[in-house]
Write a protein that holds these residues in place. Structure first.
Motif, short mmCIF file in Angstrom:
data_model
loop_
_atom_site.label_atom_id
_atom_site.label_comp_id
_atom_site.label_asym_id
_atom_site.label_seq_id
_atom_site.Cartn_x
_atom_site.Cartn_y
_atom_site.Cartn_z
N GLY A 44 0.77 -1.22 0.00
CA GLY A 44 0.00 0.00 0.00
C GLY A 44 0.81 1.28 0.00
N GLU A 45 2.14 1.19 0.11
CA GLU A 45 2.99 2.38 0.17
C GLU A 45 3.72 2.57 -1.16
N PRO A 46 3.81 3.82 -1.65
CA PRO A 46 4.50 4.05 -2.92
C PRO A 46 6.01 3.89 -2.78
N VAL A 47 6.58 3.02 -3.60
CA VAL A 47 8.03 2.85 -3.65
C VAL A 47 8.60 3.36 -4.97
N VAL A 48 7.73 3.52 -5.96
CA VAL A 48 8.08 4.14 -7.24
C VAL A 48 6.92 5.04 -7.64
N ASP A 49 7.23 6.25 -8.04
CA ASP A 49 6.20 7.16 -8.57
C ASP A 49 6.92 8.12 -9.53
N LEU A 50 6.97 7.74 -10.80
CA LEU A 50 7.76 8.44 -11.80
C LEU A 50 6.89 8.89 -12.97
N TRP A 51 7.26 10.01 -13.57
CA TRP A 51 6.58 10.46 -14.77
C TRP A 51 7.55 11.29 -15.60
N GLY A 52 7.26 11.39 -16.89
CA GLY A 52 8.13 12.17 -17.75
C GLY A 52 7.63 12.19 -19.18
N GLY A 53 8.29 12.99 -20.01
CA GLY A 53 7.94 13.08 -21.42
C GLY A 53 6.92 14.14 -21.70
N TRP A 54 6.13 13.88 -22.73
CA TRP A 54 5.23 14.89 -23.27
C TRP A 54 3.79 14.40 -23.31
N ALA A 55 2.87 15.30 -23.05
CA ALA A 55 1.45 14.97 -23.03
C ALA A 55 0.79 15.14 -24.38
N ASP A 56 1.55 15.58 -25.39
CA ASP A 56 0.98 15.78 -26.73
C ASP A 56 2.00 15.42 -27.79
N ALA A 57 1.49 15.13 -28.99
CA ALA A 57 2.37 14.71 -30.09
C ALA A 57 3.34 15.81 -30.49
N ALA A 58 2.93 17.06 -30.37
CA ALA A 58 3.79 18.18 -30.77
C ALA A 58 4.87 18.48 -29.73
N ARG A 59 4.83 17.82 -28.59
CA ARG A 59 5.81 18.00 -27.52
C ARG A 59 5.84 19.44 -27.01
N THR A 60 4.65 19.97 -26.79
CA THR A 60 4.54 21.32 -26.24
C THR A 60 4.09 21.31 -24.79
N ARG A 61 3.51 20.19 -24.33
CA ARG A 61 3.00 20.09 -22.96
C ARG A 61 3.75 19.00 -22.21
N PRO A 62 4.53 19.33 -21.21
CA PRO A 62 5.20 18.28 -20.43
C PRO A 62 4.19 17.40 -19.70
N TRP A 63 4.54 16.15 -19.55
CA TRP A 63 3.73 15.24 -18.73
C TRP A 63 3.94 15.62 -17.28
N GLU A 64 2.86 15.96 -16.59
CA GLU A 64 2.94 16.43 -15.21
C GLU A 64 2.55 15.33 -14.23
N ARG A 65 2.72 15.64 -12.96
CA ARG A 65 2.39 14.67 -11.92
C ARG A 65 0.92 14.25 -11.99
N ASP A 66 0.05 15.18 -12.36
CA ASP A 66 -1.39 14.89 -12.37
C ASP A 66 -1.96 14.71 -13.78
N THR A 67 -1.11 14.46 -14.78
CA THR A 67 -1.62 14.22 -16.14
C THR A 67 -2.45 12.95 -16.17
N LEU A 68 -3.63 13.07 -16.78
CA LEU A 68 -4.54 11.94 -16.96
C LEU A 68 -4.43 11.42 -18.39
N VAL A 69 -4.74 10.16 -18.59
CA VAL A 69 -4.77 9.62 -19.94
C VAL A 69 -5.79 8.48 -20.01
N ASN A 70 -6.38 8.31 -21.18
CA ASN A 70 -7.30 7.19 -21.42
C ASN A 70 -6.49 5.89 -21.40
N VAL A 71 -6.89 4.95 -20.56
CA VAL A 71 -6.13 3.71 -20.42
C VAL A 71 -6.80 2.52 -21.10
#
Length: 393
Positions: A44-71
């Motif tokens: 139940g405890e986080p041992v890994v919590d990583l994010w990075g890259g881009w939230a759009d194809a044009a690479r104008t929006r960084p992927w943030e801690r709270d970025t959502l995506v359709n899974v």
């Protein structure tokens, strides 16, 4: 695939799990990652919590801690959780006929078909026989009425055949008949809202600014996807291409607003890991358990291994579905414990739970890979988690 520059990776990772950070970085360098996040919960405890890259194809929006995506189909774990919660409360009998809750479902020889066949992809209703457009898919009443009237493609209970989109309507309509709520509302009010889990079926309009853009790889544009789909056998064609959907559809407001409990979930990796952690039961959920121990064990109650009638070619070995989730089995799809379980989403996302290890994982991304299951990015992350010495079976 040619190497590419690695973006800045944010978040935290316990020293023991630095191999996961390395695998996450390698996904960007050599596996074509665009934007992604991974969360690993241990007891139940986080041992890994990583994010990075881009939230759009044009690479104008960084992927943030709270970025959502359709899974996509990773959503199915959340829908299964809703059904198991009702069963644990004594409101749903998984061995009762579906028609006991949904009388119209008795048509076309389905009067005795039990609820467990819906959860385990063994109902024979992997897809509709008549053409069904995307606009019609967004119509809950129409889609469930057509499914209720449809005859199974095979004898229910004898084989599994992946119910890619119909799963959500079938299980979801049972949830609705019992509770009076669509699965999205039940999940929000009974699970994610009270527990503060960043996941929803459908995307509220107010959250659209947090949503990542899904991107098909250059080698798999819609026309090539359609051509490949046309070569499928009839049952697989019905399951995977009636209607045919892809990243372009999932980026639209109409898709995001629709009730799609098999494919319309939106969340962070943290949200996915938390939801799948709830499926472990009371022992490893950091005090946020919903299911009793017997109910959690029932989630991974194997319903019979076979070569899946829709996805069989995607796996080296026969697969087995529990009551809503796939067992890791001989394929090692969810790590070395064959009784660990999880669900992949179209394009690469994944939720995983290993009760013996007290482990849950959420992996989400926006660059959709070409593998129908066991995407190399997901598998590299899982291998790195277990390489850290996590005890499984």
């Amino acid at each position: 695939m040619a190497e590419q520059a690695v973006p800045h990776i944010d978040g935290r990772c316990d020293a023991r799990f630095e191999g996961v950070r390395a695998a996450f970085t390698e996904n960007f360098r050599v596996r074509g990652e665009l934007g992604a996040a991974v969360t690993v919960l241990l007891d139940g405890e986080p041992v890994v919590d990583l994010w990075g890259g881009w939230a759009d194809a044009a690479r104008t929006r960084p992927w943030e801690r709270d970025t959502l995506v359709n899974v996509w189909s990773t959503t199915k774990g959340a829908t299964a959780l809703c059904a198991h919660l009702l069963a644990d409360r004594g409101l749903l009998d998984l061995d009762a006929p579906v028609a006991a809750y949904w009388p119209e479902f008795a048509a076309a020889g389905k009067a005795d078909l039990p609820v467990r066949h819906l959860l385990s992809h063994r109902a024979g209703l992997a897809g509709l026989r008549e053409p069904h457009t995307l606009a019609q898919l967004y119509d809950w009443e129409l889609t469930t009425a057509r499914l209720a009237a449809t005859a199974p493609w095979w004898e229910p209970g004898t084989r599994s055949g992946y119910h890619a989109l119909t799963y959500g309507f079938l299980v979801g309509e049972v949830i609705r008949r019992i509770t009076g709520q669509l699965p999205s509302a039940f999940l929000r009010e009974e699970v994610c809202g009270p527990l503060g889990i960043d996941f929803s079926i459908g995307l509220p309009e107010k959250e659209a600014g947090r949503a990542a853009e899904l991107v098909h790889p250059p080698a798999a544009p819609g026309s090539a996807q359609a051509a490949a789909a046309s070569q499928l056998p009839p049952v697989a064609l019905a399951a995977l291409a009636n209607p045919l959907t892809g990243a372009a559809d999932a980026n639209t407001p109409a898709w995001r607003a629709a009730e799609l409990p098999a494919a319309g979930g939106h969340g962070t990796a943290r949200g996915v890991a938390a939801l799948y952690g709830l499926l472990i039961g009371p022992d490893h959920a950091d005090g946020r358990s919903l299911l009793s121990a017997p109910a959690a064990e029932r989630v991974r109650e194997g319903q019979g291994g076979c070569r899946d009638l829709v996805l069989g070619a995607a796996f080296e070995h026969d697969t087995e579905v529990g009551l809503g989730l796939w067992l890791s089995g001989a394929n090692g799809s969810y790590g070395p414990n064959p009784r660990a379980f999880g669900h992949d989403g179209f394009g690469g996302s994944c939720g995983l739970a290993d009760p013996e290890a007290g482990l849950s994982i959420g992996y989400v991304m926006n660059h959709m890979g070409g593998h129908i299951a066991n995407d190399p990015r997901k598998m590299a992350l899982i291998e790195a988690v277990y390489a850290a010495g996590v005890a499984s079976a």
